[in-house]
Design an enzyme around this catalytic site. Sequence first.
Site, PDB file in Angstrom:
ATOM      1  CB  CYS A 526      -0.942  -0.016   1.208  1.00 22.09           C
ATOM      2  SG  CYS A 526      -0.067   0.091   2.779  1.00 22.09           S
ATOM      3  NE  ARG A 527       1.453   8.444   0.861  1.00 21.52           N
ATOM      4  CZ  ARG A 527       1.936   8.951   1.974  1.00 21.52           C
ATOM      5  NH1 ARG A 527       1.654   8.375   3.144  1.00 21.52           N
ATOM      6  NH2 ARG A 527       2.713  10.006   1.955  1.00 21.52           N
TER       7      ARG A 527
END
Length: 564
Positions: A526-527
């Site tokens: 994810c980020r």
Amino acid sequence: MKVIIVGGVAGGASCAARLRRLDEKVEILMVERGPYVSYANCGLPYHIGGVIEKEQSLLVASEKTFREQFAIDCRTRCEVVGVSPEKKTVELKNHATGEVTTERYDKLVLSPGAASVRPPLPGIDLPGIFQVRTVPDARAIREWIEKGSLFLSGMNSYSGFQTVRPKTRAVVVGGGFIGLETAENLVHRGFDVTLVEMLDQILAPLDQEMARIVEGYVVRHGIRLALNDGVAEFKQTANGSLEVLTKSGKAYPADIVIIALGVRPETSLAKMAGLEIGERGGIRVDEQMRTSNPDIFAVGDAVEVKDFVTGQWSLIALAGPANRQGRIAADVIAGRDSRFRGTQGTSIIGLFGAAAAWTGASEKTLNRVGDKDFEKIYLYPNSHAGYYPGARPIAMKVIFRKSDGRLLGAQALGEDNVDKRISALAVALQMGGTIYDLEEAELCYAPQFGSAKDPVNFAGMVAADVLRGDMPISHWDSAGKGFLLDVREPAELAVEHAPGAVNIPLGQLRARLGELPRDREIHVICRSGGRAYYATRILLQNGFKARTLSGGMLSRYHALLLVN
Ligand SMILES: Cc1cc2nc3c(=O)[nH]c(=O)nc-3n(C[C@H](O)[C@H](O)[C@H](O)COP(=O)(O)OP(=O)(O)OC[C@H]3O[C@@H](n4cnc5c(N)ncnc54)[C@H](O)[C@@H]3O)c2cc1C
């Protein structure tokens, strides 16, 4: 008892003052070959830049202070030029008179520091080439810069008039602390600064991916970096300015050059006294700062110290250890049983409003010593609660022992409160703390200062999740063989995406498990790692083999983090 202390700055001055506090009777002679004692060499780059305007501010205590407050016979411009351990005497040269006298000691403390590395390159003694080590060095640099608009060097012809070209181009050789701090200060003074560094990264103690963030940051703030290149020669040009020629064949014009190639322990007196010199070239001492001669102690940049994590001998030129060692030598001379615990190299550098700090072992150090029992995590917590204005991300790398969770090292970069996180981790590391201790650490919190889960706690929680098996992790270098699952929202992918990754946003994951392979390891991104962790938990509990990719997209692109 008479104690002679050689060197009157960090290690020497703290030893002298501590010894007097412990013993009113002991006769103390502190000799310093330079003009000042107890000056703040750490402030020199900021004096060059004008942040610390007055030279006087760097002079923390004077010869007079030592004489009057501490009853210490303190002599500046006085150099120890000879030592005889058999007779227990030193020879002192008074640089004001040229006179050489002999003094007897019962205990001798060497705190002569380290000398700047100055390779015998062609042209290195040309005017305009400086080092940053002492107050007179900083003064000479300031004078050189200020003369730029008054003196003939750098004259050029413009419209038939002789005008004076101000000094505007600087080359700094060496990308360690002193080089970078001086480069920053020269940028503040309006210089166009090029920093030449032989290694493929600046700030050698940092792991390279962390150094890359700092490199991006300093480049954005105006320092041109020439990495992987060494200086071959310095030349004076026809108009009186300088040219720095590198091994790769490049030529950098300069009006001023700063040599900051690191330091080498000052061991000439130790060698004269026949003291043992260690494998790294520093004076060998025991935990009580005693050299191979029981009546001679040595402290500071001149000595080798045991690396607290690897147990190997190392050279660490830092003011904190020098001060503590000076104090320990004084304690031992006064009959106390103090011991130095070793050095973990806790350091910080401030650059253009950001800071890079670290403590303990780096990944590359552990690899170099063949230690394989470690894991690392990357995390990007906010410096304080995200809802309170001014929070900035901190890029952190934390390294810990796989077998028992012991904290081994940490590196952090950011624009807000990096120092307190590394300081907390440094204390934990020195106390032999584990990542489980970090989970439980009780730290200050109000929204403007931190988070209820401080970055230090957060690091412990993430690392503990890894070791407890709740969150198996992977890293970008090993993710290629697995199935890459990106659980971010489609809009985020439009900004940056990981090639080859399949996108299933976290909110849809439970409904779309059928799309995922059961026979391959799934690396979840994810980020920054938070959503990937939730996804990993869902996958693990549904029988998949899953790992969270530590640090997510940010650990891939962390250089973007500090963009203003
Ligand atoms: C520009 C600069 C910035 C720095 N910034 C930081 C920082 O931000 N943080 C940090 O932790 N550390 C920093 N340091 C490093 C720190 O200053 C040193 O680690 C520390 O001063 C070492 O203490 P020392 O007593 O061993 O040596 P020094 O403080 O260097 O003192 C040694 C003294 O001994 C004298 N001497 C040597 N031989 C003789 C002799 N034969 N007779 C008489 N006198 C002698 C020398 O003249 C010298 O003054 C910086 C250093 C410099 C130069």
